[in-house]
Scaffold this motif. Structure first.
Motif, mmCIF file in Angstrom:
data_model
loop_
_atom_site.group_PDB
_atom_site.id
_atom_site.type_symbol
_atom_site.label_atom_id
_atom_site.label_comp_id
_atom_site.label_asym_id
_atom_site.label_seq_id
_atom_site.Cartn_x
_atom_site.Cartn_y
_atom_site.Cartn_z
ATOM 1 N N UNK A 1 0.380 -0.971 -0.137
ATOM 2 C CA UNK A 1 -0.020 -0.114 -0.147
ATOM 3 C C UNK A 1 0.577 1.111 0.129
ATOM 4 N N UNK A 2 1.762 1.358 0.973
ATOM 5 C CA UNK A 2 2.802 2.544 0.662
ATOM 6 C C UNK A 2 3.540 2.691 -0.539
ATOM 7 N N UNK A 3 3.636 1.667 -1.574
ATOM 8 C CA UNK A 3 4.768 1.409 -2.582
ATOM 9 C C UNK A 3 3.145 2.364 -3.063
ATOM 10 N N UNK A 4 2.207 2.017 -3.384
ATOM 11 C CA UNK A 4 1.280 1.812 -4.627
ATOM 12 C C UNK A 4 0.826 3.762 -4.262
ATOM 13 N N UNK A 5 0.708 4.196 -2.655
ATOM 14 C CA UNK A 5 0.164 5.418 -2.215
ATOM 15 C C UNK A 5 1.815 5.929 -3.130
ATOM 16 N N UNK A 6 3.130 5.558 -3.035
ATOM 17 C CA UNK A 6 4.205 6.275 -3.483
ATOM 18 C C UNK A 6 4.004 6.247 -5.288
ATOM 19 N N UNK B 1 1.373 6.103 -6.757
ATOM 20 C CA UNK B 1 0.332 7.635 -7.515
ATOM 21 C C UNK B 1 0.357 8.549 -7.362
ATOM 22 N N UNK B 2 1.494 9.269 -6.178
ATOM 23 C CA UNK B 2 2.160 10.108 -5.908
ATOM 24 C C UNK B 2 2.863 11.051 -6.820
ATOM 25 N N UNK B 3 3.865 9.599 -7.583
ATOM 26 C CA UNK B 3 4.674 10.048 -8.309
ATOM 27 C C UNK B 3 4.342 10.851 -10.423
ATOM 28 N N UNK B 4 3.403 9.547 -10.296
ATOM 29 C CA UNK B 4 2.550 9.643 -11.694
ATOM 30 C C UNK B 4 0.977 10.937 -11.009
ATOM 31 N N UNK B 5 0.618 11.565 -10.130
ATOM 32 C CA UNK B 5 -0.025 12.904 -9.919
ATOM 33 C C UNK B 5 0.250 14.275 -10.951
ATOM 34 N N UNK B 6 1.550 14.188 -10.848
ATOM 35 C CA UNK B 6 2.948 14.928 -11.670
ATOM 36 C C UNK B 6 2.816 15.182 -12.719
ATOM 37 N N UNK B 7 2.746 13.843 -13.522
ATOM 38 C CA UNK B 7 2.256 14.153 -14.723
ATOM 39 C C UNK B 7 0.844 14.551 -15.690
ATOM 40 N N UNK C 1 -1.240 10.646 -18.890
ATOM 41 C CA UNK C 1 -1.194 9.685 -18.503
ATOM 42 C C UNK C 1 -2.759 8.509 -18.979
ATOM 43 N N UNK C 2 -3.473 9.788 -20.504
ATOM 44 C CA UNK C 2 -4.287 9.186 -20.438
ATOM 45 C C UNK C 2 -4.046 7.984 -21.733
#
Length: 93
Positions: A39-44, A46-52, A57-58
């Motif tokens: 879960x920590x890895x997945x959240x990481x 998500x945080x990293x890809x939210x900047x793209x 992302x599409x």
């Protein structure tokens, strides 16, 4: 004679029952710990890809990146769980 057989079977059953219960306890504990780290890895991620950018992302979504990531993380989780179980069983046997 039946008392000796019953004592041997009782000893075997208690040892067998203890191994089953200990294995179940260790498996539940290791599963929850592995799941916390995943879960920590997945959240990481998500945080990293939210900047793209949204268009990128599409494209990742169209390429099936989310499915790929899910498969890889599930395989990683399963492999880690199996290794943890082998370590426990190897030490108790």
């Amino acid at each position: 004679m039946p008392q000796i057989i019953l004592a041997i079977l009782g000893s075997f059953a208690s040892s067998f029952l203890f191994r089953i219960l200990a294995g179940a306890g260790i498996s539940v504990y290791s599963y929850t710990k592995i799941q916390q780290y995943m879960d920590l890895f997945i959240n990481s991620i998500i945080q990293q890809t939210s900047r793209l950018p949204a268009s990128f992302l599409q494209l990742l979504g169209l390429a099936g990146f989310d499915t790929y990531l899910s498969i890889v993380l599930c395989a990683l989780s399963a492999a880690t769980f199996i290794i943890a179980m082998k370590l426990f069983v190897g030490k108790s046997a």
